[in-house]
Write a protein that holds these residues in place. Structure first.
Motif, PDB file in Angstrom:
ATOM      1  N   LEU A 216       0.908  -1.529   0.108  1.00  0.00           N
ATOM      2  CA  LEU A 216       0.258   0.232   0.049  1.00  0.00           C
ATOM      3  C   LEU A 216       0.659   1.279  -0.092  1.00  0.00           C
ATOM      4  O   LEU A 216       0.481   2.483  -0.604  1.00  0.00           O
ATOM      5  N   ALA A 217       1.716   1.468   1.312  1.00  0.00           N
ATOM      6  CA  ALA A 217       2.858   2.402   0.432  1.00  0.00           C
ATOM      7  C   ALA A 217       3.244   2.537  -0.376  1.00  0.00           C
ATOM      8  O   ALA A 217       3.488   4.041  -0.960  1.00  0.00           O
ATOM      9  N   TRP A 218       3.909   1.813  -0.961  1.00  0.00           N
ATOM     10  CA  TRP A 218       4.250   1.312  -1.879  1.00  0.00           C
ATOM     11  C   TRP A 218       3.607   1.993  -3.513  1.00  0.00           C
ATOM     12  O   TRP A 218       3.661   3.035  -4.321  1.00  0.00           O
ATOM     13  N   ALA A 219       1.862   1.664  -3.367  1.00  0.00           N
ATOM     14  CA  ALA A 219       1.321   2.355  -4.533  1.00  0.00           C
ATOM     15  C   ALA A 219       0.661   3.654  -4.406  1.00  0.00           C
ATOM     16  O   ALA A 219       0.321   4.457  -4.917  1.00  0.00           O
ATOM     17  N   LEU A 220       0.943   3.938  -2.748  1.00  0.00           N
ATOM     18  CA  LEU A 220       0.646   5.361  -2.629  1.00  0.00           C
ATOM     19  C   LEU A 220       1.630   6.191  -3.199  1.00  0.00           C
ATOM     20  O   LEU A 220       0.905   7.504  -3.073  1.00  0.00           O
ATOM     21  N   MET A 221       2.870   5.758  -3.458  1.00  0.00           N
ATOM     22  CA  MET A 221       3.494   7.160  -3.633  1.00  0.00           C
ATOM     23  C   MET A 221       3.459   7.319  -4.991  1.00  0.00           C
ATOM     24  O   MET A 221       4.181   8.952  -5.492  1.00  0.00           O
ATOM     25  N   ASP A 222       2.975   7.037  -5.449  1.00  0.00           N
ATOM     26  CA  ASP A 222       2.457   7.617  -7.284  1.00  0.00           C
ATOM     27  C   ASP A 222       0.820   7.389  -7.463  1.00  0.00           C
ATOM     28  O   ASP A 222      -0.306   7.248  -7.115  1.00  0.00           O
ATOM     29  N   THR A 223       1.007   8.938  -8.025  1.00  0.00           N
ATOM     30  CA  THR A 223      -0.627   9.985  -7.424  1.00  0.00           C
ATOM     31  C   THR A 223      -1.787   9.224  -8.563  1.00  0.00           C
ATOM     32  O   THR A 223      -2.882   8.241  -8.573  1.00  0.00           O
ATOM     33  N   SER A 224      -1.140   8.758  -9.505  1.00  0.00           N
ATOM     34  CA  SER A 224      -1.967   8.023 -10.262  1.00  0.00           C
ATOM     35  C   SER A 224      -2.195   6.401 -10.377  1.00  0.00           C
ATOM     36  O   SER A 224      -3.483   6.154 -10.445  1.00  0.00           O
ATOM     37  N   ARG A 225      -1.481   6.096  -9.667  1.00  0.00           N
ATOM     38  CA  ARG A 225      -1.378   4.256  -9.365  1.00  0.00           C
ATOM     39  C   ARG A 225      -1.969   4.415  -7.970  1.00  0.00           C
ATOM     40  O   ARG A 225      -3.692   3.524  -8.087  1.00  0.00           O
ATOM     41  N   ALA A 226      -2.129   5.315  -7.222  1.00  0.00           N
ATOM     42  CA  ALA A 226      -3.360   5.853  -6.056  1.00  0.00           C
ATOM     43  C   ALA A 226      -4.760   6.003  -6.139  1.00  0.00           C
ATOM     44  O   ALA A 226      -5.366   5.281  -5.962  1.00  0.00           O
ATOM     45  N   ASP A 227      -4.522   6.395  -7.803  1.00  0.00           N
ATOM     46  CA  ASP A 227      -6.012   7.165  -7.671  1.00  0.00           C
ATOM     47  C   ASP A 227      -6.295   5.007  -8.555  1.00  0.00           C
ATOM     48  O   ASP A 227      -7.770   5.236  -7.813  1.00  0.00           O
ATOM     49  N   ARG A 228      -5.558   4.177  -9.364  1.00  0.00           N
ATOM     50  CA  ARG A 228      -6.434   3.800 -10.053  1.00  0.00           C
ATOM     51  C   ARG A 228      -6.824   2.652  -8.800  1.00  0.00           C
ATOM     52  O   ARG A 228      -7.271   1.556  -9.008  1.00  0.00           O
ATOM     53  N   LEU A 229      -5.749   2.567  -7.647  1.00  0.00           N
ATOM     54  CA  LEU A 229      -5.883   1.620  -6.152  1.00  0.00           C
ATOM     55  C   LEU A 229      -7.782   1.791  -6.272  1.00  0.00           C
ATOM     56  O   LEU A 229      -8.780   0.829  -5.693  1.00  0.00           O
ATOM     57  N   LEU A 230      -7.976   3.414  -5.931  1.00  0.00           N
ATOM     58  CA  LEU A 230      -9.174   3.258  -5.506  1.00  0.00           C
ATOM     59  C   LEU A 230     -10.394   3.583  -6.303  1.00  0.00           C
ATOM     60  O   LEU A 230     -11.345   2.729  -6.028  1.00  0.00           O
ATOM     61  N   ALA A 231      -9.825   3.393  -7.478  1.00  0.00           N
ATOM     62  CA  ALA A 231     -10.822   2.821  -8.782  1.00  0.00           C
ATOM     63  C   ALA A 231     -11.517   1.774  -8.525  1.00  0.00           C
ATOM     64  O   ALA A 231     -12.259   1.358  -9.424  1.00  0.00           O
ATOM     65  N   LEU A 232     -10.347   0.848  -8.755  1.00  0.00           N
ATOM     66  CA  LEU A 232     -10.313  -0.530  -9.348  1.00  0.00           C
ATOM     67  C   LEU A 232     -11.268  -1.197  -7.335  1.00  0.00           C
ATOM     68  O   LEU A 232     -11.591  -2.364  -8.240  1.00  0.00           O
ATOM     69  N   THR A 233     -10.419  -0.906  -6.691  1.00  0.00           N
ATOM     70  CA  THR A 233     -10.868  -1.379  -5.374  1.00  0.00           C
ATOM     71  C   THR A 233     -12.592  -1.140  -4.422  1.00  0.00           C
ATOM     72  O   THR A 233     -12.984  -1.598  -4.728  1.00  0.00           O
ATOM     73  N   GLY A 234     -13.052   0.021  -5.111  1.00  0.00           N
ATOM     74  CA  GLY A 234     -14.104   0.577  -5.143  1.00  0.00           C
ATOM     75  C   GLY A 234     -13.648   1.626  -3.185  1.00  0.00           C
ATOM     76  O   GLY A 234     -15.055   1.689  -3.085  1.00  0.00           O
ATOM     77  N   LEU A 235     -13.183   1.593  -3.406  1.00  0.00           N
ATOM     78  CA  LEU A 235     -12.364   2.200  -2.099  1.00  0.00           C
ATOM     79  C   LEU A 235     -12.773   3.655  -1.939  1.00  0.00           C
ATOM     80  O   LEU A 235     -12.201   4.196  -3.111  1.00  0.00           O
ATOM     81  N   THR A 236     -12.658   4.342  -1.198  1.00  0.00           N
ATOM     82  CA  THR A 236     -12.231   6.095  -0.778  1.00  0.00           C
ATOM     83  C   THR A 236     -11.269   5.964  -0.133  1.00  0.00           C
ATOM     84  O   THR A 236     -11.034   5.173   0.424  1.00  0.00           O
ATOM     85  N   PRO A 237     -11.020   7.320   0.352  1.00  0.00           N
ATOM     86  CA  PRO A 237      -9.266   7.680   1.392  1.00  0.00           C
ATOM     87  C   PRO A 237      -9.992   6.861   2.410  1.00  0.00           C
ATOM     88  O   PRO A 237      -9.226   6.215   3.586  1.00  0.00           O
ATOM     89  N   GLU A 238     -11.338   7.966   2.541  1.00  0.00           N
ATOM     90  CA  GLU A 238     -11.443   7.055   4.540  1.00  0.00           C
ATOM     91  C   GLU A 238     -11.936   6.147   4.392  1.00  0.00           C
ATOM     92  O   GLU A 238     -11.786   5.326   5.760  1.00  0.00           O
ATOM     93  N   GLY A 239     -12.783   5.299   3.176  1.00  0.00           N
ATOM     94  CA  GLY A 239     -13.171   3.680   3.568  1.00  0.00           C
ATOM     95  C   GLY A 239     -11.536   2.867   3.657  1.00  0.00           C
ATOM     96  O   GLY A 239     -11.286   1.821   4.614  1.00  0.00           O
ATOM     97  N   LEU A 240     -10.392   3.309   3.235  1.00  0.00           N
ATOM     98  CA  LEU A 240      -9.502   2.880   3.527  1.00  0.00           C
ATOM     99  C   LEU A 240      -8.721   3.306   4.417  1.00  0.00           C
ATOM    100  O   LEU A 240      -8.012   1.629   5.429  1.00  0.00           O
ATOM    101  N   ARG A 241      -8.751   4.614   4.875  1.00  0.00           N
ATOM    102  CA  ARG A 241      -8.194   4.422   5.889  1.00  0.00           C
ATOM    103  C   ARG A 241      -8.844   3.403   7.602  1.00  0.00           C
ATOM    104  O   ARG A 241      -8.337   2.746   8.358  1.00  0.00           O
ATOM    105  N   THR A 242     -10.606   3.208   7.023  1.00  0.00           N
ATOM    106  CA  THR A 242     -10.757   2.457   8.442  1.00  0.00           C
ATOM    107  C   THR A 242     -10.776   1.597   7.958  1.00  0.00           C
ATOM    108  O   THR A 242     -11.043   0.536   9.479  1.00  0.00           O
TER     109      THR A 242
END
Length: 89
Positions: free
Chosen positions: A18-44
């Motif tokens: 996760l830390a690696w994925a979040l180092m790149d904004t476009s990858r982080a956005d893709r992670l959220l889009a493809l998993t259906g998670l929101t930043p808040e949902g990921l945190r919780t």
């Protein structure tokens, strides 16, 4: 390896991935889009095995990311795949 240690190791790899994925904004956005998670949902939900498995599954879906992540965190890509499998049990 003892089952508890195996699950802890799998969780640790998911956090590193996760830390690696979040180092790149476009990858982080893709992670959220493809998993259906929101930043808040990921945190919780990051401590839930299902969320951790989803992060690793995201990497598996695009082999270049899987390989790059594994290289950065210093494990073979197969360890990330096995960690995902462990988290899904």
């Amino acid at each position: 390896m003892h089952e508890t240690n195996s699950k802890l190791e799998a969780s640790s790899l998911a956090f590193q991935a996760l830390a690696w994925a979040l180092m790149d904004t476009s990858r982080a956005d893709r992670l959220l889009a493809l998993t259906g998670l929101t930043p808040e949902g990921l945190r919780t939900s990051i401590h839930h095995r299902g969320t951790q498995a989803a992060i690793l599954s995201f990497l598996e879906a695009y082999e270049p990311d899987l390989i790059a992540c594994a290289e950065v965190i210093g494990v073979p890509p197969t360890h990330l795949v096995k960690a995902r499998e462990e988290l899904e049990i």
